[in-house]
Design a protein around this motif. Sequence first.
Motif, PDB file in Angstrom:
ATOM      1  N   GLY A 350       6.607   5.265   8.461  1.00  0.00           N
ATOM      2  CA  GLY A 350       5.706   5.888   9.502  1.00  0.00           C
ATOM      3  C   GLY A 350       4.453   5.646   8.695  1.00  0.00           C
ATOM      4  N   ASN A 351       4.159   5.707   7.601  1.00  0.00           N
ATOM      5  CA  ASN A 351       2.627   5.693   6.915  1.00  0.00           C
ATOM      6  C   ASN A 351       2.515   4.506   7.317  1.00  0.00           C
ATOM      7  OD1 ASN A 351       1.141   7.622   5.353  1.00  0.00           O
ATOM      8  ND2 ASN A 351       0.662   5.804   4.056  1.00  0.00           N
ATOM      9  N   VAL A 352       3.144   3.515   7.380  1.00  0.00           N
ATOM     10  CA  VAL A 352       2.729   1.950   7.458  1.00  0.00           C
ATOM     11  C   VAL A 352       1.848   1.714   9.028  1.00  0.00           C
ATOM     12  CG1 VAL A 352       3.257  -0.468   7.742  1.00  0.00           C
ATOM     13  CG2 VAL A 352       4.207   1.072   5.948  1.00  0.00           C
ATOM     14  N   PHE A 353       2.341   2.593   9.808  1.00  0.00           N
ATOM     15  CA  PHE A 353       1.652   2.583  11.399  1.00  0.00           C
ATOM     16  C   PHE A 353       0.694   3.854  11.604  1.00  0.00           C
ATOM     17  CE2 PHE A 353       6.161   3.620  12.246  1.00  0.00           C
ATOM     18  CZ  PHE A 353       5.945   4.733  12.703  1.00  0.00           C
ATOM     19  N   ARG A 354       0.724   4.803  10.629  1.00  0.00           N
ATOM     20  CA  ARG A 354      -0.061   5.828  10.982  1.00  0.00           C
ATOM     21  C   ARG A 354      -0.854   6.429  10.172  1.00  0.00           C
ATOM     22  NH1 ARG A 354       3.941  10.905  11.330  1.00  0.00           N
ATOM     23  NH2 ARG A 354       2.084  11.749  12.374  1.00  0.00           N
ATOM     24  N   THR A 355      -1.174   5.684   8.790  1.00  0.00           N
ATOM     25  CA  THR A 355      -2.039   6.331   7.883  1.00  0.00           C
ATOM     26  C   THR A 355      -3.416   5.969   8.178  1.00  0.00           C
ATOM     27  OG1 THR A 355      -2.510   6.290   5.556  1.00  0.00           O
ATOM     28  CG2 THR A 355      -2.036   4.288   6.405  1.00  0.00           C
ATOM     29  N   LYS A 356      -4.467   6.929   7.872  1.00  0.00           N
ATOM     30  CA  LYS A 356      -5.934   6.784   7.816  1.00  0.00           C
ATOM     31  C   LYS A 356      -6.419   7.032   6.517  1.00  0.00           C
ATOM     32  CE  LYS A 356      -6.794   6.959  12.822  1.00  0.00           C
ATOM     33  NZ  LYS A 356      -7.431   7.581  13.873  1.00  0.00           N
ATOM     34  N   TYR A 357      -5.469   7.137   5.566  1.00  0.00           N
ATOM     35  CA  TYR A 357      -5.747   7.519   4.120  1.00  0.00           C
ATOM     36  C   TYR A 357      -6.441   8.941   4.000  1.00  0.00           C
ATOM     37  CZ  TYR A 357      -4.415   2.778   3.317  1.00  0.00           C
ATOM     38  OH  TYR A 357      -3.773   1.544   3.216  1.00  0.00           O
ATOM     39  N   ARG A 358      -6.014   9.779   4.826  1.00  0.00           N
ATOM     40  CA  ARG A 358      -6.465  11.042   4.949  1.00  0.00           C
ATOM     41  C   ARG A 358      -5.857  11.993   3.782  1.00  0.00           C
ATOM     42  NH1 ARG A 358      -5.187  10.764  11.257  1.00  0.00           N
ATOM     43  NH2 ARG A 358      -3.361  10.312  10.144  1.00  0.00           N
ATOM     44  N   ASP A 359      -6.016  13.098   3.392  1.00  0.00           N
ATOM     45  CA  ASP A 359      -5.370  13.975   2.752  1.00  0.00           C
ATOM     46  C   ASP A 359      -4.002  14.443   3.231  1.00  0.00           C
ATOM     47  OD1 ASP A 359      -7.537  14.116   1.079  1.00  0.00           O
ATOM     48  OD2 ASP A 359      -8.187  15.921   1.892  1.00  0.00           O
ATOM     49  N   LEU A 360      -3.706  14.265   4.517  1.00  0.00           N
ATOM     50  CA  LEU A 360      -2.411  14.680   5.087  1.00  0.00           C
ATOM     51  C   LEU A 360      -1.693  13.258   5.140  1.00  0.00           C
ATOM     52  CD1 LEU A 360      -3.250  16.440   8.438  1.00  0.00           C
ATOM     53  CD2 LEU A 360      -2.329  17.448   6.341  1.00  0.00           C
ATOM     54  N   ASP A 361      -1.904  12.227   4.761  1.00  0.00           N
ATOM     55  CA  ASP A 361      -1.255  11.079   4.617  1.00  0.00           C
ATOM     56  C   ASP A 361      -0.544  10.720   3.364  1.00  0.00           C
ATOM     57  OD1 ASP A 361      -1.863  10.226   7.302  1.00  0.00           O
ATOM     58  OD2 ASP A 361      -3.879   9.392   6.727  1.00  0.00           O
ATOM     59  N   LEU A 362       0.399  10.159   3.380  1.00  0.00           N
ATOM     60  CA  LEU A 362       0.940   9.906   1.930  1.00  0.00           C
ATOM     61  C   LEU A 362       0.059   8.908   1.327  1.00  0.00           C
ATOM     62  CD1 LEU A 362       4.838   9.023   3.261  1.00  0.00           C
ATOM     63  CD2 LEU A 362       3.952  11.106   2.570  1.00  0.00           C
ATOM     64  N   ARG A 363       0.135   9.149  -0.213  1.00  0.00           N
ATOM     65  CA  ARG A 363      -0.582   8.750  -1.014  1.00  0.00           C
ATOM     66  C   ARG A 363      -0.972   7.160  -1.437  1.00  0.00           C
ATOM     67  NH1 ARG A 363      -1.448  11.956  -6.303  1.00  0.00           N
ATOM     68  NH2 ARG A 363      -3.578  10.942  -6.227  1.00  0.00           N
ATOM     69  N   MET A 364      -1.979   6.462  -1.624  1.00  0.00           N
ATOM     70  CA  MET A 364      -1.912   5.165  -2.069  1.00  0.00           C
ATOM     71  C   MET A 364      -2.862   5.438  -3.450  1.00  0.00           C
ATOM     72  SD  MET A 364      -1.362   2.153  -2.073  1.00  0.00           S
ATOM     73  CE  MET A 364      -2.032   0.486  -2.391  1.00  0.00           C
ATOM     74  N   THR A 365      -2.214   5.207  -4.504  1.00  0.00           N
ATOM     75  CA  THR A 365      -3.130   5.257  -5.968  1.00  0.00           C
ATOM     76  C   THR A 365      -3.019   3.845  -6.559  1.00  0.00           C
ATOM     77  OG1 THR A 365      -0.842   5.630  -7.302  1.00  0.00           O
ATOM     78  CG2 THR A 365      -1.905   7.467  -5.967  1.00  0.00           C
ATOM     79  N   ASP A 366      -3.182   4.011  -7.932  1.00  0.00           N
ATOM     80  CA  ASP A 366      -3.466   2.972  -8.576  1.00  0.00           C
ATOM     81  C   ASP A 366      -2.005   2.119  -8.744  1.00  0.00           C
ATOM     82  OD1 ASP A 366      -5.991   3.199  -8.851  1.00  0.00           O
ATOM     83  OD2 ASP A 366      -6.011   3.882 -10.753  1.00  0.00           O
ATOM     84  N   ARG A 367      -1.085   2.901  -8.768  1.00  0.00           N
ATOM     85  CA  ARG A 367       0.265   2.528  -9.080  1.00  0.00           C
ATOM     86  C   ARG A 367       0.732   1.528  -7.781  1.00  0.00           C
ATOM     87  NH1 ARG A 367       5.528   4.361  -7.669  1.00  0.00           N
ATOM     88  NH2 ARG A 367       4.897   6.103  -6.657  1.00  0.00           N
ATOM     89  N   GLY A 368       0.292   2.080  -6.586  1.00  0.00           N
ATOM     90  CA  GLY A 368       0.806   1.189  -5.347  1.00  0.00           C
ATOM     91  C   GLY A 368      -0.068  -0.230  -5.405  1.00  0.00           C
ATOM     92  N   ARG A 369      -1.391  -0.091  -5.643  1.00  0.00           N
ATOM     93  CA  ARG A 369      -2.193  -1.025  -5.733  1.00  0.00           C
ATOM     94  C   ARG A 369      -1.778  -1.985  -6.940  1.00  0.00           C
ATOM     95  NH1 ARG A 369      -6.434   1.295  -6.908  1.00  0.00           N
ATOM     96  NH2 ARG A 369      -6.984   0.386  -8.961  1.00  0.00           N
ATOM     97  N   GLY A 370      -1.327  -1.548  -7.940  1.00  0.00           N
ATOM     98  CA  GLY A 370      -1.015  -2.744  -8.914  1.00  0.00           C
ATOM     99  C   GLY A 370       0.357  -3.170  -8.301  1.00  0.00           C
ATOM    100  N   ASP A 371       1.467  -2.598  -7.915  1.00  0.00           N
ATOM    101  CA  ASP A 371       2.484  -3.033  -7.221  1.00  0.00           C
ATOM    102  C   ASP A 371       2.122  -4.237  -6.284  1.00  0.00           C
ATOM    103  OD1 ASP A 371       4.518  -1.777  -8.836  1.00  0.00           O
ATOM    104  OD2 ASP A 371       4.686  -0.146  -7.264  1.00  0.00           O
ATOM    105  N   LEU A 372       1.421  -3.987  -5.499  1.00  0.00           N
ATOM    106  CA  LEU A 372       0.990  -5.015  -4.482  1.00  0.00           C
ATOM    107  C   LEU A 372       0.273  -6.295  -5.153  1.00  0.00           C
ATOM    108  CD1 LEU A 372      -0.337  -2.890  -1.506  1.00  0.00           C
ATOM    109  CD2 LEU A 372       1.697  -3.929  -1.696  1.00  0.00           C
ATOM    110  N   HIS A 373      -0.537  -5.978  -6.013  1.00  0.00           N
ATOM    111  CA  HIS A 373      -1.120  -7.255  -6.909  1.00  0.00           C
ATOM    112  C   HIS A 373      -0.066  -7.991  -7.698  1.00  0.00           C
ATOM    113  CE1 HIS A 373      -5.553  -5.243  -6.938  1.00  0.00           C
ATOM    114  NE2 HIS A 373      -5.053  -5.585  -5.609  1.00  0.00           N
ATOM    115  N   ARG A 374       0.884  -7.331  -8.275  1.00  0.00           N
ATOM    116  CA  ARG A 374       1.827  -8.099  -8.969  1.00  0.00           C
ATOM    117  C   ARG A 374       2.685  -8.789  -8.001  1.00  0.00           C
ATOM    118  NH1 ARG A 374       1.365  -3.398 -12.284  1.00  0.00           N
ATOM    119  NH2 ARG A 374       2.727  -2.381 -11.033  1.00  0.00           N
ATOM    120  N   GLU A 375       2.749  -8.402  -6.683  1.00  0.00           N
ATOM    121  CA  GLU A 375       3.393  -9.276  -5.812  1.00  0.00           C
ATOM    122  C   GLU A 375       2.485 -10.284  -5.199  1.00  0.00           C
ATOM    123  OE1 GLU A 375       6.576 -10.305  -2.969  1.00  0.00           O
ATOM    124  OE2 GLU A 375       6.291  -9.186  -5.242  1.00  0.00           O
TER     125      GLU A 375
END
Length: 459
Positions: A350-375
């Motif tokens: 749901g976050n994929v079609f809902r997020t605006k990177y607000r405090d209420l949204d699920l978090r995107m951190t350096d870990r997630g960015r690193g996973d995307l970059h490695r992919e």
Amino acid sequence: LTRNFLEAKEAARSDSAARNFGIPRPAQFESWAAAGPLAQDDGPNGNNPSDRALQDYLADKPWVAPEVPICFLTDLHADREAFWRSLLVGGFVSVPGLAVADDEALSRVSDEAFELTPFGAGTHFVIGGDLFDKGPANLPLLDALGSFRDRGVGFTLLAGNHDVRTYLGIRFAEERDPRIAHLFVRMGKKTMLLFREVFETELAGGDHTGRLPDGEVRERLFPPDAWYDEFPAVAEGIVPPARIAKELRRVREKSVELEERCRSLGMTLGDVYAALERCRRHFLESDGSRFWVFDSMEIAHREGSLLFCHAGVDDEAARWLASEGIEGVRRRFRTALREEPFELYNGPLGNVFRTKYRDLDLRMTDRGRGDLHREGIYAIVHGHRNVFLGQHMNFRRGLLNFACDACVDRNTREIESLPGLGSAATLIAEDGTIYGLSADHPAVKVFDPTLYGGWVTSV
């Protein structure tokens, strides 16, 4: 503008002098990083990053370009004319003898009269979600998309928050499970436009003696009083407390707003229920006239170094993309959409079609960015969040984003006091260059990754 765009695109392939900051030939092109009056901000959530920030981000990254051009259109919101106008501006379709492309003129042109240009025939079209709501009319846009899709073009339809809410409201209406008993009301007053369209085209003027009374419809479709105590209990540990409180408040508000909207449209709740039954027939049954809409909807699409989705990702979705690939995440979405609506709407999907990177949204951190970059995913192309003066380039949680909801539908333009007619198309060329065309910006915005230290290869 279209002619100059296509000529410049061809010139860029053979003339390296055309590939520099600002792209001086033709004058209607400018570097995306320098476009518009926005102040530059190089922070992890900065809008309009500087050349230096882009160089630091893209240095030594292998930017993979798509095999064929990609056209991204998003947040069309029930505006058929904005859809066709955006394709006209991009040079993807043409109409012989068409002198102007305003709403009135385009409304008189049948969907079949829009002809694919050679450029359009070789392009893959990604529709970024939010087909429904706002207006002026849902069904004509869906029919236009269906007509276009049936021509055999490359076509991917992504799920937007408005689309998923509409599907869940139709699919799970009358369910009493407290996790999903509110989904019909959760669609909100905006979706009543769709029900009004179905009612007018198929039910108006018919025999009303079989209509259910409003009180019975309310019992069937609205959450009972006990739901306001039951939902927090079943959502605890899955949905953050602040979001639970917001959901309870919004469902109370939407319950009132929905009935008020129905009355303003001249409909009883019995009329709405009759239209709901027709929507189930058209959208949910395999032989329904618009079954293809939700059946073909995907959560995301990938082309080379770009991830296309409606809103964005969090750490968990990034982990899935890295471990399962795009097809694995798509399978998760298709299963959840039909079998796990509560987990779908409130979890990473749901976050994929809902997020605006607000405090209420699920978090995107350096870990997630690193996973995307490695992919090998270095940028997200999305809609969902209104932007002005054409598409925006920005950083979100340190990840490069292209925000493409450029307010093309006429309802949004009226609300935001935007002059003129809406149109926007984002093109990703086979050389990796990204072009942003919008009626609200005087020049085509150009992003060439090779100018910032990235090196381009093909899939």
